[in-house]
Design a protein around this motif. Structure first.
Motif, short mmCIF file in Angstrom:
data_model
loop_
_atom_site.label_atom_id
_atom_site.label_comp_id
_atom_site.label_asym_id
_atom_site.label_seq_id
_atom_site.Cartn_x
_atom_site.Cartn_y
_atom_site.Cartn_z
N MET A 86 16.21 121.78 -8.79
CA MET A 86 16.17 121.78 -7.32
C MET A 86 16.29 120.34 -6.83
N GLU A 87 17.33 120.07 -6.06
CA GLU A 87 17.58 118.71 -5.58
C GLU A 87 17.01 118.51 -4.17
N PHE A 88 16.87 117.24 -3.82
CA PHE A 88 16.45 116.91 -2.46
C PHE A 88 17.69 117.04 -1.57
N SER A 89 17.78 118.15 -0.86
CA SER A 89 18.93 118.43 0.00
C SER A 89 18.42 119.03 1.31
N LYS A 90 19.30 119.10 2.29
CA LYS A 90 18.92 119.63 3.59
C LYS A 90 18.38 121.04 3.48
N ASN A 91 19.07 121.88 2.71
CA ASN A 91 18.64 123.28 2.57
C ASN A 91 17.31 123.39 1.83
N ASN A 92 17.14 122.59 0.78
CA ASN A 92 15.89 122.65 0.02
C ASN A 92 14.72 122.07 0.81
N VAL A 93 14.97 121.04 1.60
CA VAL A 93 13.93 120.50 2.48
C VAL A 93 13.48 121.59 3.45
N LYS A 94 14.43 122.30 4.03
CA LYS A 94 14.10 123.38 4.96
C LYS A 94 13.29 124.46 4.27
N LEU A 95 13.67 124.83 3.05
CA LEU A 95 12.93 125.84 2.29
C LEU A 95 11.52 125.39 2.01
N ILE A 96 11.38 124.18 1.48
CA ILE A 96 10.06 123.69 1.08
C ILE A 96 9.13 123.56 2.28
N ARG A 97 9.64 123.06 3.38
CA ARG A 97 8.80 122.94 4.57
C ARG A 97 8.41 124.32 5.11
N SER A 98 9.29 125.30 4.95
CA SER A 98 8.96 126.66 5.41
C SER A 98 7.82 127.26 4.60
N LEU A 99 7.65 126.80 3.36
CA LEU A 99 6.60 127.35 2.49
C LEU A 99 5.20 126.91 2.92
N GLN A 100 5.12 126.08 3.94
CA GLN A 100 3.82 125.77 4.53
C GLN A 100 3.32 126.92 5.41
N ILE A 101 4.17 127.91 5.66
CA ILE A 101 3.84 129.05 6.52
C ILE A 101 3.79 130.31 5.67
N LYS A 102 2.76 131.12 5.86
CA LYS A 102 2.54 132.29 5.00
C LYS A 102 3.72 133.26 5.00
N LYS A 103 4.29 133.56 6.14
CA LYS A 103 5.34 134.58 6.17
C LYS A 103 6.54 134.17 5.32
N PHE A 104 6.77 132.86 5.20
CA PHE A 104 7.88 132.42 4.36
C PHE A 104 7.47 132.36 2.90
N ARG A 105 6.20 132.08 2.62
CA ARG A 105 5.73 132.18 1.23
C ARG A 105 5.88 133.62 0.75
N ASP A 106 5.57 134.57 1.62
CA ASP A 106 5.73 135.98 1.28
C ASP A 106 7.20 136.36 1.15
N LYS A 107 8.01 135.87 2.07
CA LYS A 107 9.44 136.21 2.07
C LYS A 107 10.13 135.72 0.80
N PHE A 108 9.88 134.48 0.41
CA PHE A 108 10.56 133.89 -0.74
C PHE A 108 9.78 134.03 -2.05
N ASN A 109 8.53 134.51 -1.93
CA ASN A 109 7.66 134.68 -3.09
C ASN A 109 7.45 133.37 -3.85
N LYS A 110 7.30 132.29 -3.08
CA LYS A 110 7.12 130.96 -3.65
C LYS A 110 5.98 130.23 -2.93
N PHE A 111 5.51 129.16 -3.55
CA PHE A 111 4.51 128.31 -2.92
C PHE A 111 4.70 126.89 -3.39
N ILE A 112 4.05 125.94 -2.72
CA ILE A 112 4.10 124.54 -3.14
C ILE A 112 2.72 124.07 -3.56
N ALA A 113 2.70 123.15 -4.50
CA ALA A 113 1.46 122.51 -4.94
C ALA A 113 1.70 121.01 -5.00
N GLU A 114 0.70 120.24 -4.61
CA GLU A 114 0.85 118.79 -4.57
C GLU A 114 -0.33 118.09 -5.23
#
Length: 256
Positions: free
Chosen positions: A1-29
């Motif tokens: 996974m590269e640092f790109s416009k689309n991936n930035v949008k995806l990763i930032r969306s994972l801060q919201i539950k409905k998108f974590r549910d939609k994509f079945n993903k989460f972030i950890a830092e």
């Protein structure tokens, strides 16, 4: 996974539950949590973003991963991060598949969180469950999401070790082939400090402000409480603190 416009949008969306549910993903830092995830083969890691200095000291570990780490700048990490002070590493992972039916509720201690709203409280409770070796934590569907970044941070990695399920209590009872005791933590009931024997089962912890909801109360077999000591003026205990006291007493009973 590269640092790109689309991936930035995806990763930032994972801060919201409905998108974590939609994509079945989460972030950890963060160093501790991400290192633990990288060492755990059960995690399905889809992206690793790290600063160059951090990656330079973790080369052997990063080479063992199925995905290549993306080296990014501090400014780019700030764009991705959900933290006020971004960490040196961020991971994107798939949510794990877990089966609640395999938890033997009549033989092991578990918790059920009835409308716990504060992510910090949920993270603390997961650390407590991890410390005392509880089999699982069940959350009502309106409780805080275990993959909320604040829960992940405050759990200090416990979210990886304690199975967590979002299910209503009726569904849990239906799935179990054997009946199991249900105890409610309330202001009245048996004194948890004086109980000498308590068969394993599920402990219900209520909402921070309202306690256990009436419909859940109807399914509880018996109640336990933490006695108030001295002339203290506090009306109640924080749910995480109460959970810690109760779990410590359960551990005492188990070790007898």
């Amino acid at each position: 996974m590269e640092f790109s416009k689309n991936n930035v949008k995806l990763i930032r969306s994972l801060q919201i539950k409905k998108f974590r549910d939609k994509f079945n993903k989460f972030i950890a830092e963060g160093d501790k949590i991400c290192l633990e995830m990288l060492r755990n083969p059960n995690h399905q890691i889809e992206g690793i973003f790290t600063l160059a200095d951090w990656a330079a000291t973790k080369q052997a570990l990063l080479k063992r991963q199925s995905v290549r780490a993306s080296i990014i700048t501090s400014a780019e990490m700030k764009v991705l991060s959900a933290l006020k002070t971004p960490a040196n590493v961020l991971i994107v992972a798939k949510k794990p598949d877990q089966e609640a039916e395999k938890i033997q509720l009549s033989q092991q201690w578990t918790l059920y969180l009835d409308g716990i709203q504060d992510p910090g409280n949920l993270g603390t409770i997961l650390r407590i469950a991890d410390w005392f070796g509880l089999a699982a934590v069940f959350c009502s569907e309106d409780s805080a999401d275990v993959y909320n970044n604040k829960v992940i941070q405050s759990s200090m990695g416990a979210f990886q070790r304690v199975p967590v399920f979002r299910k209503n209590l009726n569904a849990i009872r239906t799935e179990q082939s054997v009946d199991f005791p249900i105890y409610g933590a309330a202001m009245e009931g048996a004194n948890i400090l004086e109980i000498e024997n308590l068969p394993p089962g599920m402990i219900i912890m209520g909402n921070e402000g309202q306690g256990i909801r009436p419909e859940t109360m109807e399914m509880i077999d018996s109640f336990i409480h933490i006695p108030k000591g001295g002339s203290g003026g506090a009306e109640s205990l924080n749910v995480g603190v109460a959970c810690g006291i109760i779990c410590a007493q359960l551990a005492r009973l188990k070790d007898r």
